[in-house]
Design a protein around this motif. Structure first.
Motif, PDB file in Angstrom:
ATOM      1  N   VAL A   1       0.938  -1.004  -0.335  1.00 11.41           N
ATOM      2  CA  VAL A   1      -0.032  -0.008   0.134  1.00 11.41           C
ATOM      3  C   VAL A   1       1.084   1.214  -0.193  1.00 11.41           C
ATOM      4  O   VAL A   1       1.752   1.357   0.818  1.00 11.41           O
TER       5      VAL A   1
ATOM      6  N   GLY B   1       1.151   5.353   0.138  1.00  8.91           N
ATOM      7  CA  GLY B   1       0.599   6.687   0.325  1.00  8.91           C
ATOM      8  C   GLY B   1       1.456   7.709  -0.430  1.00  8.91           C
ATOM      9  O   GLY B   1       1.305   8.159  -1.390  1.00  8.91           O
ATOM     10  N   GLY B   2       2.695   8.185   0.263  1.00  7.88           N
ATOM     11  CA  GLY B   2       3.693   9.123  -0.301  1.00  7.88           C
ATOM     12  C   GLY B   2       4.732   8.528  -0.719  1.00  7.88           C
ATOM     13  O   GLY B   2       5.707   9.046  -1.327  1.00  7.88           O
ATOM     14  N   GLY B   3       5.104   7.120  -0.682  1.00  8.73           N
ATOM     15  CA  GLY B   3       6.143   6.399  -0.891  1.00  8.73           C
ATOM     16  C   GLY B   3       7.562   6.687  -0.278  1.00  8.73           C
ATOM     17  O   GLY B   3       8.479   6.518  -1.052  1.00  8.73           O
ATOM     18  N   HIS B   4       7.382   7.291   1.004  1.00  7.63           N
ATOM     19  CA  HIS B   4       8.553   7.712   1.737  1.00  7.63           C
ATOM     20  C   HIS B   4       9.003   6.603   2.627  1.00  7.63           C
ATOM     21  O   HIS B   4       9.907   7.115   3.513  1.00  7.63           O
ATOM     22  N   SER B   5       8.463   5.673   2.693  1.00  9.98           N
ATOM     23  CA  SER B   5       8.992   4.444   3.661  1.00  9.98           C
ATOM     24  C   SER B   5      10.405   4.291   3.424  1.00  9.98           C
ATOM     25  O   SER B   5      10.966   3.987   2.321  1.00  9.98           O
TER      26      SER B   5
ATOM     27  N   SER C   1       6.293   0.253   0.384  1.00  9.11           N
ATOM     28  CA  SER C   1       5.093   0.622  -0.312  1.00  9.11           C
ATOM     29  C   SER C   1       5.364   0.271  -1.809  1.00  9.11           C
ATOM     30  O   SER C   1       4.741   0.533  -2.718  1.00  9.11           O
TER      31      SER C   1
ATOM     32  N   ILE D   1       8.713  17.079   8.731  1.00 10.25           N
ATOM     33  CA  ILE D   1       9.556  18.437   8.387  1.00 10.25           C
ATOM     34  C   ILE D   1      10.204  18.305   6.972  1.00 10.25           C
ATOM     35  O   ILE D   1      11.054  19.187   6.506  1.00 10.25           O
TER      36      ILE D   1
ATOM     37  N   ILE E   1       6.088  12.974  13.980  1.00 11.59           N
ATOM     38  CA  ILE E   1       6.915  13.965  14.598  1.00 11.59           C
ATOM     39  C   ILE E   1       7.299  15.024  13.840  1.00 11.59           C
ATOM     40  O   ILE E   1       7.284  14.975  12.684  1.00 11.59           O
TER      41      ILE E   1
ATOM     42  N   VAL F   1      -6.335   3.123   5.072  1.00 10.44           N
ATOM     43  CA  VAL F   1      -7.124   4.414   5.282  1.00 10.44           C
ATOM     44  C   VAL F   1      -7.527   5.041   4.008  1.00 10.44           C
ATOM     45  O   VAL F   1      -6.203   5.324   3.359  1.00 10.44           O
TER      46      VAL F   1
ATOM     47  N   TYR G   1      11.240   4.767  17.071  1.00 11.34           N
ATOM     48  CA  TYR G   1       9.879   5.285  16.275  1.00 11.34           C
ATOM     49  C   TYR G   1       9.746   4.497  15.247  1.00 11.34           C
ATOM     50  O   TYR G   1      10.618   4.125  14.476  1.00 11.34           O
TER      51      TYR G   1
HETATM   52  C1  LIG Z   1      12.500  12.793   3.546  1.00  7.99           C
HETATM   53  C2  LIG Z   1      11.623  12.371   5.015  1.00  7.99           C
HETATM   54  C3  LIG Z   1      11.365  13.116   5.909  1.00  7.99           C
HETATM   55  C4  LIG Z   1      10.512  12.562   6.997  1.00  7.99           C
HETATM   56  N1  LIG Z   1      10.402  13.430   7.931  1.00  7.99           N
HETATM   57  C5  LIG Z   1       9.680  12.875   9.197  1.00  7.99           C
HETATM   58  C6  LIG Z   1       9.210  13.572  10.043  1.00  7.99           C
HETATM   59  O1  LIG Z   1       9.641  14.694  10.210  1.00  7.99           O
HETATM   60  N2  LIG Z   1       8.419  13.246  11.107  1.00  7.99           N
HETATM   61  C7  LIG Z   1       7.983  11.887  11.088  1.00  7.99           C
HETATM   62  O2  LIG Z   1       7.312  11.481  11.827  1.00  7.99           O
HETATM   63  N3  LIG Z   1       8.338  11.004  10.052  1.00  7.99           N
HETATM   64  C8  LIG Z   1       9.138  11.289   9.134  1.00  7.99           C
HETATM   65  N4  LIG Z   1       9.573  10.425   8.200  1.00  7.99           N
HETATM   66  C9  LIG Z   1       9.102   9.186   8.221  1.00  7.99           C
HETATM   67  C10 LIG Z   1       7.921   8.986   7.448  1.00  7.99           C
HETATM   68  O3  LIG Z   1       6.976   9.310   8.681  1.00  7.99           O
HETATM   69  C11 LIG Z   1       7.641   7.681   7.130  1.00  7.99           C
HETATM   70  O4  LIG Z   1       8.656   7.373   6.065  1.00  7.99           O
HETATM   71  C12 LIG Z   1       6.127   7.272   6.297  1.00  7.99           C
HETATM   72  O5  LIG Z   1       5.988   5.982   6.309  1.00  7.99           O
HETATM   73  C13 LIG Z   1       5.912   7.906   4.981  1.00  7.99           C
HETATM   74  O6  LIG Z   1       4.588   7.866   4.751  1.00  7.99           O
HETATM   75  P1  LIG Z   1       4.281   7.808   3.306  1.00  7.99           P
HETATM   76  O7  LIG Z   1       2.802   7.619   2.865  1.00  7.99           O
HETATM   77  O8  LIG Z   1       5.061   8.578   2.360  1.00  7.99           O
HETATM   78  O9  LIG Z   1       5.003   6.411   2.918  1.00  7.99           O
HETATM   79  P2  LIG Z   1       4.703   5.063   2.049  1.00  7.99           P
HETATM   80  O10 LIG Z   1       5.988   4.482   1.715  1.00  7.99           O
HETATM   81  O11 LIG Z   1       3.757   5.381   1.126  1.00  7.99           O
HETATM   82  O12 LIG Z   1       4.054   4.143   3.213  1.00  7.99           O
HETATM   83  C14 LIG Z   1       4.686   3.768   4.303  1.00  7.99           C
HETATM   84  C15 LIG Z   1       3.796   2.588   4.929  1.00  7.99           C
HETATM   85  O13 LIG Z   1       2.582   3.112   5.390  1.00  7.99           O
HETATM   86  C16 LIG Z   1       1.668   2.319   4.688  1.00  7.99           C
HETATM   87  N5  LIG Z   1       0.552   3.117   4.259  1.00  7.99           N
HETATM   88  C17 LIG Z   1       0.697   4.291   3.478  1.00  7.99           C
HETATM   89  N6  LIG Z   1      -0.391   4.557   3.317  1.00  7.99           N
HETATM   90  C18 LIG Z   1      -1.399   4.016   3.896  1.00  7.99           C
HETATM   91  C19 LIG Z   1      -2.859   4.036   3.884  1.00  7.99           C
HETATM   92  N7  LIG Z   1      -3.326   4.903   3.325  1.00  7.99           N
HETATM   93  N8  LIG Z   1      -3.524   2.982   4.521  1.00  7.99           N
HETATM   94  C20 LIG Z   1      -2.935   2.251   5.348  1.00  7.99           C
HETATM   95  N9  LIG Z   1      -1.250   1.936   5.353  1.00  7.99           N
HETATM   96  C21 LIG Z   1      -0.515   2.913   4.466  1.00  7.99           C
HETATM   97  C22 LIG Z   1       2.357   1.632   3.933  1.00  7.99           C
HETATM   98  O14 LIG Z   1       1.739   0.439   3.411  1.00  7.99           O
HETATM   99  C23 LIG Z   1       3.768   1.474   4.422  1.00  7.99           C
HETATM  100  O15 LIG Z   1       3.840   0.140   5.269  1.00  7.99           O
HETATM  101  C24 LIG Z   1      10.128  11.042   6.884  1.00  7.99           C
HETATM  102  C25 LIG Z   1      10.720  10.207   5.839  1.00  7.99           C
HETATM  103  C26 LIG Z   1      11.236  10.890   4.767  1.00  7.99           C
HETATM  104  C27 LIG Z   1      11.536  10.002   3.776  1.00  7.99           C
END
Ligand SMILES: Cc1cc2nc3c(=O)[nH]c(=O)nc-3n(C[C@H](O)[C@H](O)[C@H](O)COP(=O)(O)OP(=O)(O)OC[C@H]3O[C@@H](n4cnc5c(N)ncnc54)[C@H](O)[C@@H]3O)c2cc1C
Length: 469
Positions: free
Chosen positions: A79, A81-85, A90, A141, A156, A207, A423
């Motif tokens: 799954v 969301g923003g691909g930032h895992s 993801s 951030i 955070i 979600v 975390y």
């Molecule tokens: C550049 C950068 C800066 C960051 N800074 C912070 C920060 O300041 N504070 C902080 O707390 N964290 C920070 N993070 C960590 C960030 O919280 C995690 O990487 C988070 O998972 C990113 O969310 P995403 O939707 O982009 O990730 P994704 O790679 O899309 O998903 C991450 C995980 O969440 C699951 N997921 C995503 N969307 C859903 C959904 N809608 N329903 C159910 N599951 C879902 C995915 O399956 C996967 O397991 C940072 C990460 C990066 C890369």
């Protein structure tokens, strides 16, 4: 598997695929499609995977159809969301990616101070929608980060000591379960599930929309980093540790050891220099912030002081260029209770060990409103911690990556006796024991019971997985 083998293995059951295609509103992207590479790539350039199908959902019905398809075919499901895992949770090889990117609608009600945000929203988009009303949801951030994954792990960032974590603003979620059912969760509806999504990641379903309480903010804040030479790390950290004990919760700080980036706002002679910096964000009246931050700015002889009144939106994007998509990233993270002399000395000894000109690793100050929420109220487990370290090894390409990764691991191990928790959103692929540490044994058992109720077959397992058994 090679790329060619993966593409060959990507044949999908034609009947199930035709059924999906007949109802799916968004795009179904397959290997060979012109946008396949764009959509399979994630933020971390060290991860390179080839899913059989990327289902770019436009709404809840698309998510339900994609979940049904996943069940029918038995293919692994990721799954996005923003691909930032960090570890690439993801995206997968040979499976389905349920990509929520197109679901990025935001509705702000400035009178009720509520925002509804789709699961594809990025942090910067939410800030841009709320700041014109002088409102904000505390989040991370870097503006490109996905709101969904960040929120589901806790969230955070620069406003947390004043207003709490991102999950502390959550009023409700809409969610599609592993059975394809659409449910709502809030304090009064499916309250157990609502507890689980506030830190438990994507373990209990997808979600599709978040509802947040909004908080007054800015639009101007006093914010920015102050830099000292990295050789002064131990002195700066000792001063910082003592100064921080008395500051108000309007102030959140992040210590960053890094190489100074070649930005136009920074004199060229400092570019590339290793520094220790304290980034501040004062979320109250600017004059009060100036008074609170003054002792820090006057400590020693800073190389550079970029702390100034600025729009919150400008501050929020100030780290974007330091953490761009496509670089190679590896992280080791942990929380500590406080910055003891020993922790400071170990940090000062190891911090200058990075070689990469794009290295930057943060130490987040916790406390304030984060610590005022009860430990059992949400799944997030670091409320009593003082600081979160995230030792980030970064290189532009694969060149030098192994060396930086080794530095990060060695540094992490040197501080291992002081780790209290970690975390969950800062974990790599580190195995079940580390996930248990992230939640603590008691909450982990409660999460397992919840998983048995909402996802007994572990359909959603490409995440920081809480196994039902
Ligand atoms: C550049 C950068 C800066 C960051 N800074 C912070 C920060 O300041 N504070 C902080 O707390 N964290 C920070 N993070 C960590 C960030 O919280 C995690 O990487 C988070 O998972 C990113 O969310 P995403 O939707 O982009 O990730 P994704 O790679 O899309 O998903 C991450 C995980 O969440 C699951 N997921 C995503 N969307 C859903 C959904 N809608 N329903 C159910 N599951 C879902 C995915 O399956 C996967 O397991 C940072 C990460 C990066 C890369």
């Amino acid at each position: 598997m090679t790329e060619v083998e993966l593409r060959e293995a990507a044949e999908l059951d034609p009947t199930a695929f035709a059924e999906l295609a007949s109802v799916f509103e968004g795009d179904l992207v397959r290997p060979g499609d012109p946008t396949y590479d764009e959509h399979r790539r994630i933020w971390n350039g060290a991860i390179d995977r080839f899913p059989a199908l990327i289902a770019r959902c436009r709404g809840v019905a698309d998510v339900q159809a994609a979940v049904t398809f996943g069940r029918q075919t038995g293919l692994p499901v990721a799954v996005r969301g923003g691909g930032h895992s960090f570890p690439g949770l993801s995206v997968n090889d040979g499976g389905i990616v349920i990509d929520l990117g197109p679901m990025n609608a935001i509705r702000v009600d400035p009178v009720a101070r509520i925002a509804r945000a789709g699961a594809g929203v990025r942090l910067g988009e939410l800030d841009r929608a709320t700041q014109p009303f002088g409102l904000a949801v505390p989040a991370g951030i870097v503006t490109t980060t996905g709101l969904a994954g960040l929120t589901l792990g806790g969230g955070i960032g620069w406003l947390m000591r004043k207003y709490g974590l991102t999950i502390d603003q959550l009023l409700s979620v809409d969610l599609v379960t592993a059975g394809g059912e659409f449910v709502k969760a809030s304090a009064t509806e499916n309250a157990d599930l609502f507890w689980g999504v506030r830190g438990g990641g994507g373990n209990f379903g997808i979600v599709t929309e978040f509802e947040f309480r909004l908080n007054p903010l800015g639009p101007m804040v006093l914010a920015g980093p102050i830099y000292w030479p990295i050789e002064e790390s131990a002195r700066v950290l000792r001063f910082y540790r003592d100064w921080i004990t008395d500051v108000p919760d309007d102030l959140t700080t992040i210590v960053v050891h890094r190489a100074i980036p070649p930005l136009p706002a920074i004199p060229a002679e400092l570019h590339g220099r290793q520094v220790v910096s304290v980034g501040v964000c004062y979320a109250g009246p600017i004059e009060d912030g100036e008074r609170v931050v003054r002792p820090l700015r006057q400590f020693g002889s800073p190389l550079l002081d970029l702390c100034a009144p600025k729009p919150f939106l400008e501050h929020q994007s100030s780290l974007d260029s330091s953490l761009p998509p496509g670089y190679w990233y590896y992280f080791r993270a942990f929380d500590v209770a406080e910055l003891t002399d020993e922790i400071i000395d170990i940090t000062a000894e190891h911090a200058p060990g990075f070689k990469s000109p794009v290295a930057a690793f943060p130490i987040f100050q916790l406390g304030g409103a984060v610590a005022r929420v009860g430990e059992q109220e949400t799944v997030f487990n670091g409320r009593r911690a003082g600081y979160t370290f995230n030792i980030n090894a970064t290189t532009v390409t694969q060149d030098g990556f192994d060396e930086e990764r080794e530095w990060s691991r060695t540094f992490w191990s040197a501080l291992a006796p002081h780790h209290t928790s970690v975390y969950v959103n800062f974990l790599m692929d580190e195995g079940e024991e580390r996930i248990r540490q992230a939640y603590g044994a008691e909450k982990y058992d409660r999460l397992k019971a919840l998983k048995r109720k909402y996802d007994p077959d572990n359909f959603f397992r490409l995440n920081q997985n809480i196994r039902p058994d």
